[in-house]
Write a protein that holds these residues in place. Structure first.
Motif, PDB file in Angstrom:
ATOM      1  N   PRO A   1       0.844  -1.193   0.000  1.00 23.62           N
ATOM      2  CA  PRO A   1       0.000   0.000   0.000  1.00 23.62           C
ATOM      3  C   PRO A   1       0.886   1.252   0.000  1.00 23.62           C
ATOM      4  CG  PRO A   1      -0.713  -1.559   1.692  1.00 23.62           C
ATOM      5  CD  PRO A   1       0.580  -2.071   1.124  1.00 23.62           C
ATOM      6  N   ALA A   2       0.415   2.294  -0.630  1.00 24.34           N
ATOM      7  CA  ALA A   2       1.220   3.514  -0.806  1.00 24.34           C
ATOM      8  C   ALA A   2       1.797   4.041   0.498  1.00 24.34           C
ATOM      9  CB  ALA A   2       0.380   4.594  -1.488  1.00 24.34           C
ATOM     10  N   ARG A   3       1.043   3.965   1.594  1.00 24.02           N
ATOM     11  CA  ARG A   3       1.552   4.540   2.837  1.00 24.02           C
ATOM     12  C   ARG A   3       2.734   3.751   3.395  1.00 24.02           C
ATOM     13  NH1 ARG A   3      -0.380   2.493   7.783  1.00 24.02           N
ATOM     14  NH2 ARG A   3      -1.797   0.738   7.534  1.00 24.02           N
ATOM     15  N   HIS A   4       2.944   2.490   2.927  1.00 32.42           N
ATOM     16  CA  HIS A   4       4.066   1.683   3.405  1.00 32.42           C
ATOM     17  C   HIS A   4       5.217   1.644   2.405  1.00 32.42           C
ATOM     18  CE1 HIS A   4       1.863   0.325   6.869  1.00 32.42           C
ATOM     19  NE2 HIS A   4       0.860  -0.074   6.088  1.00 32.42           N
ATOM     20  N   ALA A   5       4.969   2.037   1.177  1.00 30.03           N
ATOM     21  CA  ALA A   5       6.002   1.935   0.146  1.00 30.03           C
ATOM     22  C   ALA A   5       7.146   2.880   0.456  1.00 30.03           C
ATOM     23  CB  ALA A   5       5.393   2.255  -1.220  1.00 30.03           C
ATOM     24  N   PRO A   6       8.360   2.550   0.187  1.00 32.65           N
ATOM     25  CA  PRO A   6       8.842   1.271  -0.338  1.00 32.65           C
ATOM     26  C   PRO A   6       9.249   0.296   0.767  1.00 32.65           C
ATOM     27  CG  PRO A   6      10.645   2.806  -0.358  1.00 32.65           C
ATOM     28  CD  PRO A   6       9.443   3.531   0.235  1.00 32.65           C
ATOM     29  N   TRP A   7       8.850   0.534   2.019  1.00 37.27           N
ATOM     30  CA  TRP A   7       9.279  -0.319   3.128  1.00 37.27           C
ATOM     31  C   TRP A   7       8.255  -1.405   3.419  1.00 37.27           C
ATOM     32  CZ3 TRP A   7      14.139   0.392   4.250  1.00 37.27           C
ATOM     33  CH2 TRP A   7      14.706   1.642   3.981  1.00 37.27           C
ATOM     34  N   LEU A   8       8.743  -2.606   3.623  1.00 37.05           N
ATOM     35  CA  LEU A   8       7.905  -3.726   4.019  1.00 37.05           C
ATOM     36  C   LEU A   8       8.470  -4.317   5.306  1.00 37.05           C
ATOM     37  CD1 LEU A   8       7.457  -5.572   0.617  1.00 37.05           C
ATOM     38  CD2 LEU A   8       5.871  -4.007   1.733  1.00 37.05           C
ATOM     39  N   CYS A   9       7.610  -4.819   6.141  1.00 31.57           N
ATOM     40  CA  CYS A   9       8.028  -5.452   7.385  1.00 31.57           C
ATOM     41  C   CYS A   9       7.743  -6.943   7.281  1.00 31.57           C
ATOM     42  CB  CYS A   9       7.259  -4.836   8.557  1.00 31.57           C
ATOM     43  SG  CYS A   9       7.690  -5.564  10.129  1.00 31.57           S
ATOM     44  N   GLY A  10       8.682  -7.751   7.678  1.00 25.71           N
ATOM     45  CA  GLY A  10       8.445  -9.187   7.643  1.00 25.71           C
ATOM     46  C   GLY A  10       9.627  -9.949   8.203  1.00 25.71           C
ATOM     47  N   GLU A  11       9.414 -11.211   8.440  1.00 23.96           N
ATOM     48  CA  GLU A  11      10.466 -12.102   8.924  1.00 23.96           C
ATOM     49  C   GLU A  11      10.994 -12.880   7.727  1.00 23.96           C
ATOM     50  OE1 GLU A  11      13.177 -13.644  10.550  1.00 23.96           O
ATOM     51  OE2 GLU A  11      11.957 -12.910  12.209  1.00 23.96           O
ATOM     52  N   LEU A  12      12.217 -12.612   7.336  1.00 21.89           N
ATOM     53  CA  LEU A  12      12.793 -13.258   6.165  1.00 21.89           C
ATOM     54  C   LEU A  12      13.587 -14.508   6.510  1.00 21.89           C
ATOM     55  CD1 LEU A  12      13.960 -10.117   4.203  1.00 21.89           C
ATOM     56  CD2 LEU A  12      11.844 -11.396   3.965  1.00 21.89           C
ATOM     57  N   HIS A  13      13.910 -14.679   7.771  1.00 18.98           N
ATOM     58  CA  HIS A  13      14.700 -15.842   8.173  1.00 18.98           C
ATOM     59  C   HIS A  13      14.343 -16.184   9.614  1.00 18.98           C
ATOM     60  CE1 HIS A  13      18.732 -18.059   8.107  1.00 18.98           C
ATOM     61  NE2 HIS A  13      18.145 -18.382   9.257  1.00 18.98           N
ATOM     62  N   CYS A  14      13.836 -17.368   9.825  1.00 13.86           N
ATOM     63  CA  CYS A  14      13.506 -17.787  11.187  1.00 13.86           C
ATOM     64  C   CYS A  14      13.811 -19.275  11.349  1.00 13.86           C
ATOM     65  CB  CYS A  14      12.056 -17.472  11.530  1.00 13.86           C
ATOM     66  SG  CYS A  14      10.860 -18.217  10.437  1.00 13.86           S
ATOM     67  N   HIS A  15      13.938 -19.692  12.581  1.00 13.14           N
ATOM     68  CA  HIS A  15      14.278 -21.077  12.881  1.00 13.14           C
ATOM     69  C   HIS A  15      13.190 -21.700  13.751  1.00 13.14           C
ATOM     70  CE1 HIS A  15      18.761 -21.082  11.871  1.00 13.14           C
ATOM     71  NE2 HIS A  15      18.263 -19.935  11.424  1.00 13.14           N
ATOM     72  N   SER A  16      12.604 -22.796  13.278  1.00 18.35           N
ATOM     73  CA  SER A  16      11.627 -23.544  14.071  1.00 18.35           C
ATOM     74  C   SER A  16      12.332 -24.734  14.698  1.00 18.35           C
ATOM     75  CB  SER A  16      10.482 -24.026  13.173  1.00 18.35           C
ATOM     76  OG  SER A  16      10.914 -25.110  12.371  1.00 18.35           O
ATOM     77  N   TRP A  17      11.575 -25.558  15.408  1.00 15.54           N
ATOM     78  CA  TRP A  17      12.179 -26.745  15.997  1.00 15.54           C
ATOM     79  C   TRP A  17      12.561 -27.771  14.934  1.00 15.54           C
ATOM     80  CZ3 TRP A  17       7.244 -27.920  19.237  1.00 15.54           C
ATOM     81  CH2 TRP A  17       6.233 -28.400  18.416  1.00 15.54           C
ATOM     82  N   HIS A  18      12.221 -27.503  13.650  1.00 19.29           N
ATOM     83  CA  HIS A  18      12.660 -28.366  12.563  1.00 19.29           C
ATOM     84  C   HIS A  18      14.117 -28.095  12.203  1.00 19.29           C
ATOM     85  CE1 HIS A  18       8.776 -30.082  12.138  1.00 19.29           C
ATOM     86  NE2 HIS A  18       8.205 -28.956  11.760  1.00 19.29           N
TER      87      HIS A  18
END
Length: 183
Positions: free
Chosen positions: A154-171
């Protein structure tokens, strides 16, 4: 039907100059394959904790006959340094790996050399394939994407996005389930 067992062994010593690199170890899957088992052993194993030092940490992954290049679709799984043995069948697999047909061709064990001690890292990889010649493969693998999916923010967030790009589970070497991480 005759059941056959094929074994491929790779062993040697990784040099500290190879640290942070990747190694692809080839093996052949014959026609009629129904189970694939991969085991890894190496010397001076230490934690993947970034503060741990003085030993070796190797991550384990697997690519099928479709290739090892990015977006080729050959990626069948990754378990980081948490697991030393994984398996794949048409209907089941170690968590972090994709079950499905074990199509014939050249596959690769994928090793991430996260930490290599000054003295080097002796390793041994054993790949066992169980097959029945003449047995047809069943099931299908997901079709790889031709390009990465994209959706404009959405325009109000561009060009920044928030997210988890690398995470570790119990796998791998994490402490939570995938569902707990998403929550």
């Amino acid at each position: 039907m005759t059941v056959r067992h094929t074994r491929t062994v790779h062993e040697g010593v990784f040099d500290q100059a190879q640290e942070k690199g990747y190694v692809h170890l080839p093996f052949t899957v014959p026609p009629g394959a129904m189970r694939l088992d991969v085991s890894l052993s190496y010397g001076e194993r230490i934690s993947s904790d970034p503060l741990a030092s003085g030993g070796n940490t190797i991550d384990l992954g697997l690519f099928d006959e479709r290739g090892i290049a990015f977006m080729d679709g050959g990626f069948r799984g990754w378990s980081g340094s948490e697991r030393l043995a994984v398996f794949i069948t048409e209907n089941d697999a170690t968590p972090g790996y994709t079950p499905g047909p074990l199509r014939p061709g050249q596959w690769h064990v994928h090793l991430g050399l996260y930490k290599v001690a000054p003295a080097g890292c002796p390793y041994r990889v054993v790949v066992d394939v169980t097959s029945t010649p003449g047995r047809p493969s069943t099931g299908a693998l997901p079709t790889p994407l031709a390009t990465l999916p994209a959706s404009p923010p959405p325009a109000r967030h561009a060009p920044w996005l928030c997210g988890e790009l690398h995470c570790h589970s119990w796998h791998s070497d994490g402490e939570c389930s995938p569902a707990e991480i998403v929550a």
